[in-house]
Design an enzyme around this catalytic site. Structure first.
Site, PDB file in Angstrom:
ATOM      1  CE  LYS A  88     -55.094   6.717  25.901  1.00  0.00           C
ATOM      2  NZ  LYS A  88     -54.844   5.302  26.102  1.00  0.00           N
ATOM      3  CD  GLU A 110     -50.472  12.838  23.680  1.00  0.00           C
ATOM      4  OE1 GLU A 110     -50.737  13.948  23.192  1.00  0.00           O
ATOM      5  OE2 GLU A 110     -51.300  12.174  24.360  1.00  0.00           O
ATOM      6  CB  SER A 366     -58.736   0.911  29.932  1.00  0.00           C
ATOM      7  OG  SER A 366     -57.647   0.011  29.884  1.00  0.00           O
TER       8      SER A 366
END
Ligand SMILES: *Cc1c(COP(=O)(O)O)cnc(C)c1O
Length: 381
Positions: A88, A110, A366
């Site tokens: 992210k 969010e 990830s």
């Protein structure tokens, strides 16, 4: 490759379905990103941040023991080793720099599992920008540590009590809030979702995963695999291999399978594939992985599926948990439960026609499993 980015259309998907009041903001963002992305100074500043603060480039790690057990060569692109523990942050630092360049003062985000919220809170603290994060109340309970982390980093976390009180509702609420705050606020969206320019912009910022991996490998792998929530780590990974012969495989959560179980529809500003009931109402997603608990997928994945360029499959909660434990035992790496879905597919398919013995597989890990320790403890003891 046929995947259009700058127009906002990915075949039959994408576009911009937003209230009139956001059209100008989306246009402004699209123009600012196009300009910044072609400016070597912006690229250099972002690369510098990614090297000095995020820990890029992340390594590609071999997995000798697990590979031998599975009868193939499994390589891991280690996004779990980035600062804050997931991919992210690649997107967030890019958007935060862009926001500052646009003269925006505040960041809005969010979050589902909390990883995007933590990454945004981190970038905000570092660049001196106030951050507000919308998070479903249910996710706040499931991911209490990340709520505390965001607050420790100085962000305001706003509980969202509508709907299923998860990521879908947090996203709706963040977009609603953005309408009233566009003048000085950048909405830092966390995946390849939302109205144009986000699916394109976020893919470009995550492209670093695929580009790096391609350069780190001696040969093109047979299969490139990543988990798919909204689809950003997969889109960034695939972008590095879409022009090679490698098979591209996206693995969704069984209960959050936008591509595998969804139908065309419009949600959060874009046309894509979403889980719906027979009246077209969005159905609730269910996954043990909060980051995959979203009832749809970004428009580029819908398009890649239609083109036949990428394949999509699913993995269930239990096999993802088992896959996490297996990687931990075999290789000393505790993966995020999201990433474990991709691994679960590799484990299940290894040695079958879906993934023949001897294949070379690149899997994007990830994120790391630290945020999931409580869930892993509950499920494995
Ligand atoms: C958010 C998240 C995901 C899912 O998001 P994508 O946009 O599909 O990449 C996957 N893994 C981790 C660790 C996450 O935090």
């Amino acid at each position: 490759m046929g995947v259009v980015g700058t127009s906002g259309r990915f075949g039959a998907y994408g576009g911009r379905f937003v209230p009139e009041s956001l059209v100008a903001a989306c246009d402004e963002l699209a123009a600012a990103f196009a300009e910044a992305w072609s400016d070597p100074a912006f690229r250099a500043e972002l690369t510098d941040l990614l090297v000095r603060h995020v820990g890029r480039p992340t390594p590609v790690s071999p997995t000798p023991r697990l590979s031998a057990e599975l009868g193939l060569t499994l390589l891991l692109k280690r996004e779990d080793l980035t600062h804050t523990g997931s991919h992210k942050i690649n997107n967030v630092f890019g958007q935060a720099l862009l926001a500052r360049r646009m003269g925006k003062r505040r960041l809005l985000a969010e979050t589902g599992a909390g990883m995007h919220g933590v990454a945004t809170a981190t970038a905000g603290a570092q660049l001196g920008m106030p951050v507000t994060v919308f998070m479903g109340e249910r996710d706040m309970e499931r991911q209490a540590h990340n709520v505390f982390r965001m607050r420790l980093l100085g962000a305001e976390v706003v509980p969202v009590r509508s709907g299923t009180r998860t990521l879908k509702d947090a996203t709706s609420e963040a977009m609603r809030h953005w309408v009233g705050a566009v003048a000085d606020t950048h909405y830092c969206l966390g995946s390849v979702l939302g109205p144009h320019p986000y699916p394109w912009l976020v893919r470009e910022l995550q492209r670093v995963i695929g580009t790096e991996a391609r350069g780190q490998l001696d040969t093109v792998p047979d299969v490139v695999v990543a988990c798919v929530g909204g689809g950003s780590n997969a889109a960034g990974t695939f972008a590095g291999f879409v022009d090679t012969p490698a098979r591209l495989v996206g693995v969704e959560a069984e209960g959050g399978a936008g591509v595998s179980g969804g139908e065309p529809g419009v949600l959060h500003g874009a046309r894509s594939l979403f889980l719906q009931d027979r009246h077209g109402q969005i159905r609730e997603a269910h996954s043990v992985a909060a980051g995959l608990d979203y009832p749809g997928v970004g428009p580029e994945h819908a398009h890649l599926r239609d083109l036949g360029r990428a394949e999509y499959t699913t993995a269930g909660d239990d096999e993802a948990i088992a896959a996490a434990a297996r990687l931990a035992h075999a290789e000393g790496i505790i993966p995020a439960i999201e990433s474990s879905h991709a691994l679960a597919w590799v484990i299940r398919a290894a040695g079958t026609p879906a993934l023949p013995a001897g294949s070379t597989v690149l899997l994007t890990l990830s994120g790391r499993g630290d945020k999931d320790i409580t869930t892993l403890m509950e499920r494995l003891s």
